[in-house]
Write an enzyme that holds these catalytic residues in place. Structure first.
Site, PDB file in Angstrom:
ATOM      1  N   ASP A  11      27.547 -10.475  22.100  1.00 11.49           N
ATOM      2  CA  ASP A  11      28.280 -10.621  23.358  1.00 11.49           C
ATOM      3  C   ASP A  11      28.148  -9.332  24.155  1.00 11.49           C
ATOM      4  O   ASP A  11      28.378  -8.236  23.631  1.00 11.49           O
ATOM      5  CB  ASP A  11      29.767 -10.884  23.085  1.00 11.49           C
ATOM      6  CG  ASP A  11      30.005 -12.309  22.591  1.00 11.49           C
ATOM      7  OD1 ASP A  11      29.056 -13.113  22.640  1.00 11.49           O
ATOM      8  OD2 ASP A  11      31.127 -12.604  22.154  1.00 11.49           O
ATOM      9  N   ASP A 130      30.227 -26.724  23.573  1.00  6.83           N
ATOM     10  CA  ASP A 130      31.478 -26.377  22.888  1.00  6.83           C
ATOM     11  C   ASP A 130      32.288 -27.662  22.784  1.00  6.83           C
ATOM     12  O   ASP A 130      32.600 -28.266  23.811  1.00  6.83           O
ATOM     13  CB  ASP A 130      32.288 -25.358  23.700  1.00  6.83           C
ATOM     14  CG  ASP A 130      31.573 -24.018  23.832  1.00  6.83           C
ATOM     15  OD1 ASP A 130      30.706 -23.723  22.985  1.00  6.83           O
ATOM     16  OD2 ASP A 130      31.875 -23.276  24.782  1.00  6.83           O
TER      17      ASP A 130
END
Lengths: 263, 263
Positions: A11, A130
């Site tokens: 990230d 997701d």
């Protein structure tokens, strides 16, 4: 034999890795390139760099970072985060990314997948999904949430949509995506293993590779997602960043367990 | 600027070292955005300073005193090959200029893409005729390899015909076999100088939906749905179905072997 892939996910915020690491041998722990190189040397098969910056300035920083990664890393890497339209894809591929990962933008406007495939080829188009299973029933074999209603979410798992996982994944495949990256929101961060029942169903349903994401906590979890979940690749973040599972040991273990890996 | 710049070297060297190169008989062309070997030959100049960096640059030039042309066309992934060459200390030129391609010491014909549109692009620029007439070592990568064959099932496309063999589409035999093949697989039965130093099957990175069957020019095989040609060699033409520029250290070795090829 085609190897199952191990993919560390980094990230990035304002050009730096967000999650801390305890790699003492890195010159700069937050440098995404140093970390990417280390993973590459350890045997990672691909890398995913996820831009979690919200600002316009941050986007520019990320594009510059992608250029540096492309110059220095000698394995394939995918970039994702904040890709809303074709020109974002163009910008990141031009900067040297091998693939782009799109998520909310595809659910808002599914034609984006067709456009990416047509303009740049299916192989560059990873669609991340997701999804959260609304049914909390635990199956008798101990594997939770098998056939329940998997709802796709946007905006980093904050907003539910009308889309259901298996229908959406099938559509993504037909529109020309090159891979599906499925994160089970029920499993993510819990470290109890990947959502293998859903992954297996996805793998059986789709003609393109499936990347498992969310839930890795032990080496056995990786074995299980490959052998039981039929995943083509497994993505993880914290178990690698915090050195809980060193990639060389993970690969040796998988090899012994009969999983085809690149050693 | 001379019309036919000397092509003895195209290392992108720091400007302060130009004098050193010319004193030793090397030119130090500076590659610009315009696809040209824009060479600056500074003859009869004396060395200004002998910084250690200059010595390093000089030895690199000696080791890689070679012009590499990467053919620019409407395929993706070309910058990755350029970056990989730079990591080897070589400064390639990415060009569709016929004269520059003909004069180069090595030509790389890379890319990811689709057969019909790429062949149309090459024909429109007469690059098809140029490529088949090249006499220096040529390396086709991925779609570059497929275009060097006689015909591709992709778009029912007549190709360049250097290798008299047809390109076919993978027919998966089980659900585990996804198309495209995406990821790391081994090259086996390797022969030819392209695989100099290979003692066991090594993993390299593939992304492709079409393949070249085994034929007289096969110099490596890979198993995916069947055993097929993952590399070819005929006279001065080399080709790999996989992406050496994305295949870590193994890929770097193959690219170095290509630069060293005498054919």
């Amino acid at each position: 034999m085609l190897a199952k892939r191990i993919i560390p996910c980094l990230d990035i915020k304002d050009g730096q890795t967000v999650k801390g690491t305890n790699f003492v041998n890195l010159r700069q722990a937050g440098d995404p390139i140093e970390l990417g190189k280390l993973y590459s040397e350890q045997g990672a098969d691909e890398l995913v760099y996820l831009d979690i910056t919200a600002s316009h300035e941050g986007r520019k920083t990320f594009t510059e970072l992608v250029k540096r990664i492309a110059r220095e890393i000698n394995i394939p890497f995918t970039v994702g985060g904040g890709i809303n339209e074709l020109k974002d894809v163009d910008r990141l591929l031009n900067a040297g990314a091998d693939k782009v990962s799109i998520n909310s933008a595809a659910l808002r406007r599914p034609e984006l997948i067709d456009e990416i495939a047509r303009n740049f080829g299916s192989q560059v188009c990873v669609v991340a999904i997701d999804a959260k299973c609304e049914d909390d029933t635990v199956h008798e074999n101990g594997d939770p949430r098998i056939d329940g209603d998997w709802v796709c979410y946007v905006n980093g798992g904050r907003v539910p949509t009308q889309y259901r996982l298996f229908d959406w994944a099938k559509e993504v495949n037909e529109r020309g995506a090159g891979e599906v990256l499925f994160t089970s929101m029920n499993h993510d961060g819990v470290k109890h293993g990947y959502a293998n029942a859903a992954l297996r169903r996805l793998s059986d349903l789709l003609t393109i590779p499936v990347i498992a994401s969310g839930g890795a906590g032990t080496k056995e979890h990786f074995r299980d997602t490959f052998l039981n979940g039929h995943s083509d690749a497994a993505l993880a973040a914290s178990v690698f960043h915090f050195g809980e599972i060193p990639i060389p040991q993970l690969k040796q273990y998988l090899h012994k367990e009969g999983v085809s890996v690149r050693l | 600027m001379p019309n036919n710049p000397p092509l003895s070297s195209n290392i992108h060297a720091p400007s302060h070292s130009d004098a050193i190169f010319s004193q030793k008989g090397y030119s130090s062309p500076i590659c610009e955005q315009n696809d040209g070997f824009s060479a600056v030959l500074l003859e009869n100049m004396v060395a200004i300073s002998l910084k250690s960096r200059t010595f390093v640059a000089l030895y690199e030039v000696k080791a890689n005193k070679m012009n590499i042309a990467i053919i620019k066309y409407n395929a993706g992934n070309i910058a990755s090959v350029e970056n990989a060459m730079k990591r080897l200390g070589v400064e390639p030129v990415v060009t569709d200029n016929v004269e520059l391609i003909k004069k180069a010491d090595r030509v790389i014909f890379p890319g990811q893409g689709e057969a019909l549109s790429t062949m149309e692009y090459l024909r429109a620029r007469r690059l098809d005729e140029v490529i088949v007439d090249l006499k220096q070592p040529v390396l086709g990568i991925c779609i570059g390899m497929q275009l060097l064959c006689r015909h591709s099932e992709e778009g029912d496309t007549p190709c360049l015909g250097v290798f008299d063999v047809g390109v076919k589409r993978f027919e998966p035999k089980s659900h585990e076999e996804k198309v495209p093949q995406m990821g790391w697989n081994t090259v086996e039965n390797t022969k030819s100088d392209l695989f100099e130093g290979f003692e066991k099957p090594e993993f390299v990175y593939f992304i492709h939906s079409f393949y070249v069957p085994k034929c007289d020019w096969t110099i490596a095989t890979t198993n995916y749905t069947l055993s097929y040609s993952s590399a070819l060699h005929k006279d001065n033409f080399y080709a790999t179905q996989f992406h050496p520029e994305k295949s870590g250290k193994v890929g770097e070795r193959i690219l170095k072997n290509f630069l060293d090829a005498v054919h």
